[in-house]
Design a protein around this motif. Structure first.
Motif, PDB file in Angstrom:
ATOM      1  N   ASP A 115       0.812  -1.132   0.207  1.00  0.00           N
ATOM      2  CA  ASP A 115       0.024   0.035  -0.208  1.00  0.00           C
ATOM      3  C   ASP A 115       1.031   1.188   0.066  1.00  0.00           C
ATOM      4  O   ASP A 115       0.580   2.161  -0.695  1.00  0.00           O
ATOM      5  CB  ASP A 115      -0.810  -0.029   1.336  1.00  0.00           C
ATOM      6  CG  ASP A 115      -2.167  -1.048   1.211  1.00  0.00           C
ATOM      7  OD1 ASP A 115      -2.208  -1.402  -0.237  1.00  0.00           O
ATOM      8  OD2 ASP A 115      -2.683  -1.398   2.197  1.00  0.00           O
ATOM      9  N   ASP A 119       0.947   4.087  -2.587  1.00  0.00           N
ATOM     10  CA  ASP A 119       0.561   5.431  -2.301  1.00  0.00           C
ATOM     11  C   ASP A 119       1.461   6.550  -2.819  1.00  0.00           C
ATOM     12  O   ASP A 119       1.067   7.581  -3.195  1.00  0.00           O
ATOM     13  CB  ASP A 119       0.590   5.829  -0.828  1.00  0.00           C
ATOM     14  CG  ASP A 119      -0.653   5.005  -0.118  1.00  0.00           C
ATOM     15  OD1 ASP A 119      -1.718   4.886  -0.924  1.00  0.00           O
ATOM     16  OD2 ASP A 119      -0.842   4.833   1.136  1.00  0.00           O
ATOM     17  N   THR A 148      -7.983  -2.360   1.436  1.00  0.00           N
ATOM     18  CA  THR A 148      -6.789  -2.025   0.716  1.00  0.00           C
ATOM     19  C   THR A 148      -6.041  -3.433   0.588  1.00  0.00           C
ATOM     20  O   THR A 148      -6.786  -4.474   0.584  1.00  0.00           O
ATOM     21  CB  THR A 148      -5.899  -0.993   1.209  1.00  0.00           C
ATOM     22  OG1 THR A 148      -5.813  -1.253   2.663  1.00  0.00           O
ATOM     23  CG2 THR A 148      -6.452   0.200   1.272  1.00  0.00           C
ATOM     24  N   ASN A 184      -7.704  -0.040  -3.478  1.00  0.00           N
ATOM     25  CA  ASN A 184      -6.550   0.196  -4.566  1.00  0.00           C
ATOM     26  C   ASN A 184      -6.943   0.245  -5.715  1.00  0.00           C
ATOM     27  O   ASN A 184      -6.459   1.225  -6.535  1.00  0.00           O
ATOM     28  CB  ASN A 184      -5.569  -1.013  -4.360  1.00  0.00           C
ATOM     29  CG  ASN A 184      -4.913  -1.281  -2.938  1.00  0.00           C
ATOM     30  OD1 ASN A 184      -5.484  -2.037  -2.158  1.00  0.00           O
ATOM     31  ND2 ASN A 184      -4.110  -0.166  -2.500  1.00  0.00           N
ATOM     32  N   LYS A 187      -8.530   3.271  -7.071  1.00  0.00           N
ATOM     33  CA  LYS A 187      -7.699   4.633  -7.291  1.00  0.00           C
ATOM     34  C   LYS A 187      -6.928   4.721  -8.804  1.00  0.00           C
ATOM     35  O   LYS A 187      -6.397   5.814  -9.044  1.00  0.00           O
ATOM     36  CB  LYS A 187      -6.610   4.555  -6.298  1.00  0.00           C
ATOM     37  CG  LYS A 187      -7.071   5.034  -5.027  1.00  0.00           C
ATOM     38  CD  LYS A 187      -5.811   5.348  -4.048  1.00  0.00           C
ATOM     39  CE  LYS A 187      -6.163   5.584  -2.738  1.00  0.00           C
ATOM     40  NZ  LYS A 187      -5.009   5.147  -1.801  1.00  0.00           N
TER      41      LYS A 187
END
Ligand code: F6R
Length: 247
Positions: A115, A119, A148, A184, A187
């Protein structure tokens, strides 16, 4: 917004998937990649394009969706091996640009690290297949949409679907995987989902026309601003022809 394109067969699915992918094959792009049989034709076309047109992956980064828990990297069915065999060994991507969640060692720490790496970058286009139960990545039915990267058990349906890869080795399909979560996947700036064959028809129907529910993980894509779904006639067989563009 989901745009659905229906084509004759798997070869055409792979052609149209490659056309959709092509604008993202450039310096600085971040690709989200999937394993399984669905994207193999797309990866073949990416390799051909690299060989024939010199498309370079030296400045491209990748994030894979998932990996089985407990398989050594060199196991023939690990997703690490799959991705190297099907794509990475045949293009010029630097090894340190490749991200695949690790299913070995401290899994909680691996999920957190994945993650954190995600990010730092935004996936420009996320390639997805779909499970016959509507899973994306290894997000099985009832996975919270807010999840996530996490460790998950594989359903009997998914283990049955994937037995075709492990049976010839005389091995069992692993019971667990580590996977990006729906949060995730959502995004990514763009999503490209490819599916073929009759056993995907119900999942494709439910993803597009059913309610948005954690019972069908792929249905969350109805809330994504830019999704392209490329399906063959069999996978589209439960759709209304007005649901798709025919090519
Ligand atoms: C693979 C993955 C899975 C597959 C799905 C379909 O990384 O995350 O969700 O996309 O199980 O698999 P195939 O393409 O083999 O039918």
């Amino acid at each position: 917004m989901i745009k659905v394109i229906c084509v004759k067969d798997y070869e055409r699915v792979s052609d149209v998937a490659f056309e959709t992918m092509k604008p993202f094959l450039k310096s600085g792009s971040v690709l989200g990649l999937a394993t399984g049989s669905s994207p193999i034709g797309l990866y073949k076309r990416m390799i051909k394009d690299h060989n024939e047109n010199g498309t370079s992956y030296k400045e491209i980064y990748t994030f894979n969706l998932d990996e089985y828990v407990g398989l050594p990297l060199e196991h023939s069915e690990s997703y690490y091996t799959f991705m190297h065999k099907q794509l990475f060994d045949h293009i010029d991507i630097p090894e340190d640009h490749i991200h695949i969640p690790s299913g070995l060692g401290d899994l909680e720490a691996n999920a957190k690290a994945y993650d954190a790496a995600m990010d730092k970058m935004t996936v420009d286009i996320q390639v997805l297949g779909i499970g016959s139960d509507g899973h994306i990545g290894f997000n099985e039915p009832d996975t919270p949409f807010t999840e996530t990267t996490h460790v998950t058990g594989l359903t009997e349906q998914t283990r049955k679907d994937n037995a075709r890869f492990f049976d010839p080795l005389g091995e069992e399909v692993p019971h667990e995987a580590i996977t990006m979560g729906p949060a995730n996947i959502m995004k990514a700036k763009n999503v490209l989902l490819v599916a073929n064959g009759k056993n995907k028809a119900q999942a494709i129907h439910d993803m597009l026309n059913g309610e948005v529910t954690e019972k069908c993980p792929a249905s969350i894509l109805q809330r994504h601003p830019s999704v392209t779904v490329v399906v063959d006639e069999e996978a589209a067989s439960l759709l209304d022809p007005s649901d798709y563009e025919r090519r």
